[in-house]
Write a protein that holds these residues in place. Structure first.
Motif, PDB file in Angstrom:
ATOM      1  N   VAL A 164       0.846  -1.193   0.000  1.00 36.36           N
ATOM      2  CA  VAL A 164       0.000   0.000   0.000  1.00 36.36           C
ATOM      3  C   VAL A 164       0.877   1.238   0.000  1.00 36.36           C
ATOM      4  O   VAL A 164       1.882   1.301   0.704  1.00 36.36           O
ATOM      5  N   ARG A 165       0.479   2.213  -0.800  1.00 37.28           N
ATOM      6  CA  ARG A 165       1.169   3.508  -0.814  1.00 37.28           C
ATOM      7  C   ARG A 165       0.105   4.587  -0.966  1.00 37.28           C
ATOM      8  O   ARG A 165      -0.831   4.439  -1.754  1.00 37.28           O
ATOM      9  N   GLN A 166       0.245   5.674  -0.219  1.00 41.51           N
ATOM     10  CA  GLN A 166      -0.712   6.769  -0.291  1.00 41.51           C
ATOM     11  C   GLN A 166      -0.019   8.060  -0.682  1.00 41.51           C
ATOM     12  O   GLN A 166       1.100   8.329  -0.229  1.00 41.51           O
ATOM     13  N   LEU A 167      -0.696   8.828  -1.530  1.00 38.79           N
ATOM     14  CA  LEU A 167      -0.204  10.127  -1.965  1.00 38.79           C
ATOM     15  C   LEU A 167      -1.246  11.179  -1.608  1.00 38.79           C
ATOM     16  O   LEU A 167      -2.443  10.964  -1.829  1.00 38.79           O
ATOM     17  N   SER A 168      -0.798  12.309  -1.107  1.00 39.15           N
ATOM     18  CA  SER A 168      -1.712  13.419  -0.834  1.00 39.15           C
ATOM     19  C   SER A 168      -1.835  14.259  -2.092  1.00 39.15           C
ATOM     20  O   SER A 168      -0.836  14.692  -2.653  1.00 39.15           O
TER      21      SER A 168
END
Length: 153
Positions: free
Chosen positions: A92-96
């Motif tokens: 999982v990777r999250q970007l704002s």
């Protein structure tokens, strides 16, 4: 075939497994990415070699883009592992995302192990020219300036 045993590598591998949530979700370190702006859009390249494209899941919630992918091991049942260095599991990777992104027009493509996201900048955030009106001493727009001002509005 001769294999060497490195106890420190094994310790690092065990520590990495303990730091993940039950060994099912891994950190972003396995999902290296490049991000750059090209004109009126952003481009993100995420390395996902060996990932089944059907396991890639992209979600946008408010201003957060979440990338999830799963990589499975390719060994036959009952195989005896001699070396297992390639990472497997759910990642999982999250970007704002900023408020000036056109979230409805995000495009994703997966080719040769690389997920490419094209994220356009919203129209309201694109650079634009603003016309300056020139007025005479009476506060009236000049004839040539009125046409320019009318065209700008």
């Amino acid at each position: 075939m001769a294999l060497t045993f490195d106890p420190f590598r094994e310790m690092d591998r065990m520590a990495a497994r303990l730091m993940t949530s039950g060994g099912t979700q891994r950190s972003a370190s396995w999902m290296p990415m490049d991000l750059y702006r090209a004109g009126d859009h952003y481009v993100v390249h995420v390395d996902l070699p060996g990932v089944d494209p059907g396991s890639i899941d992209l979600d946008v919630d408010a201003s957060t883009l979440t990338i999830q992918a799963e990589r499975t091991l390719g060994a036959a049942d009952g195989a005896q592992w001699l070396a297992q260095e390639r990472p497997a599991g759910r990642y999982v990777r999250q970007l704002s995302l900023g408020s000036d992104i056109d979230q409805d027009a995000i495009h994703a493509a997966y080719e040769h192990g690389v997920l490419t996201l094209t994220i356009p900048v919203a129209e309201r955030a694109k650079p634009r020219k603003i016309t300056v009106e020139r007025r005479d001493e009476q506060g009236q727009l000049g004839a040539g300036d009125r046409a320019t001002a009318d065209a700008a509005s």
